[in-house]
Motif scaffolding. Structure first.
Motif, mmCIF file in Angstrom:
data_model
loop_
_atom_site.group_PDB
_atom_site.id
_atom_site.type_symbol
_atom_site.label_atom_id
_atom_site.label_comp_id
_atom_site.label_asym_id
_atom_site.label_seq_id
_atom_site.Cartn_x
_atom_site.Cartn_y
_atom_site.Cartn_z
ATOM 1 N N ILE A 7 28.387 -27.234 14.048
ATOM 2 C CA ILE A 7 28.069 -27.231 12.624
ATOM 3 C C ILE A 7 29.346 -27.571 11.871
ATOM 4 O O ILE A 7 30.388 -26.954 12.095
ATOM 5 C CB ILE A 7 27.521 -25.866 12.169
ATOM 6 N N ALA A 8 29.246 -28.554 11.011
ATOM 7 C CA ALA A 8 30.375 -28.960 10.168
ATOM 8 C C ALA A 8 30.044 -28.610 8.730
ATOM 9 O O ALA A 8 29.016 -29.039 8.202
ATOM 10 C CB ALA A 8 30.628 -30.455 10.296
ATOM 11 N N THR A 9 30.894 -27.785 8.109
ATOM 12 C CA THR A 9 30.737 -27.517 6.688
ATOM 13 C C THR A 9 31.600 -28.514 5.920
ATOM 14 O O THR A 9 32.620 -28.978 6.427
ATOM 15 C CB THR A 9 31.127 -26.070 6.327
ATOM 16 N N CYS A 10 31.151 -28.836 4.721
ATOM 17 C CA CYS A 10 31.801 -29.897 3.944
ATOM 18 C C CYS A 10 32.154 -29.405 2.554
ATOM 19 O O CYS A 10 31.584 -28.435 2.056
ATOM 20 C CB CYS A 10 30.865 -31.099 3.838
ATOM 21 N N THR A 26 25.907 -27.111 1.838
ATOM 22 C CA THR A 26 25.236 -28.015 2.768
ATOM 23 C C THR A 26 26.145 -28.248 3.961
ATOM 24 O O THR A 26 27.354 -28.379 3.815
ATOM 25 C CB THR A 26 24.936 -29.373 2.097
ATOM 26 N N CYS A 27 25.546 -28.275 5.143
ATOM 27 C CA CYS A 27 26.328 -28.544 6.353
ATOM 28 C C CYS A 27 25.594 -29.573 7.206
ATOM 29 O O CYS A 27 24.460 -29.951 6.907
ATOM 30 C CB CYS A 27 26.575 -27.264 7.146
ATOM 31 N N ALA A 41 28.850 -34.325 3.299
ATOM 32 C CA ALA A 41 27.893 -34.002 4.359
ATOM 33 C C ALA A 41 27.040 -35.221 4.713
ATOM 34 O O ALA A 41 26.794 -35.505 5.887
ATOM 35 C CB ALA A 41 27.013 -32.826 3.939
ATOM 36 N N ARG A 90 24.438 -30.124 11.129
ATOM 37 C CA ARG A 90 24.260 -29.588 12.478
ATOM 38 C C ARG A 90 24.126 -30.795 13.380
ATOM 39 O O ARG A 90 23.290 -31.671 13.129
ATOM 40 C CB ARG A 90 23.004 -28.735 12.547
ATOM 41 N N SER A 131 30.935 -22.208 2.739
ATOM 42 C CA SER A 131 31.107 -23.619 2.422
ATOM 43 C C SER A 131 31.230 -23.801 0.922
ATOM 44 O O SER A 131 30.675 -23.032 0.153
ATOM 45 C CB SER A 131 29.909 -24.428 2.930
ATOM 46 N N ILE A 164 35.495 -32.784 5.551
ATOM 47 C CA ILE A 164 35.107 -31.686 6.431
ATOM 48 C C ILE A 164 35.977 -30.461 6.169
ATOM 49 O O ILE A 164 37.198 -30.530 6.210
ATOM 50 C CB ILE A 164 35.206 -32.098 7.918
ATOM 51 N N VAL A 213 23.983 -24.083 4.794
ATOM 52 C CA VAL A 213 25.013 -23.420 5.592
ATOM 53 C C VAL A 213 24.494 -22.048 6.025
ATOM 54 O O VAL A 213 23.990 -21.291 5.193
ATOM 55 C CB VAL A 213 26.321 -23.274 4.786
#
Length: 81
Positions: free
Chosen positions: A4-7, A42-43, A13, A45, A38, A61, A32
């Motif tokens: 999972i990358a949070t932005c 919004t992230c 994102a 996956r 975050s 990121i 998220v």
């Protein structure tokens, strides 16, 4: 593996999702998870053999975590987070 990358922004994102898909990774945007924080809520996956879909993470990121059985392991955190 599931990552999972949070932005920092919704636009970041969207861009990161496209980067993941461009390298053949299955990716989707989602809210998220409560366990993570975050700036934008919004992230992305995504799934793959490596947590970074390129040679480095884009500036948008905030952090990248690996989903584990009992939570998350932080793999990357931006210096100013």
């Amino acid at each position: 593996m599931i990552y999972i990358a949070t932005c920092y922004s919704h636009f970041g994102a969207v861009k990161f999702k496209k980067i993941c898909e461009g390298t053949g990774m299955k990716a989707r945007m989602m809210p998220v998870p409560r366990d993570l924080s975050s700036s934008c809520g919004t992230c992305v996956r995504y799934e793959g053999d490596t947590p970074c879909p390129g040679d480095r993470y884009p500036e948008e990121i905030e952090q990248v975590v690996q989903k584990e059985e009992n939570g998350y392991q932080v793999l990357y955190r931006a210096k100013d987070s």
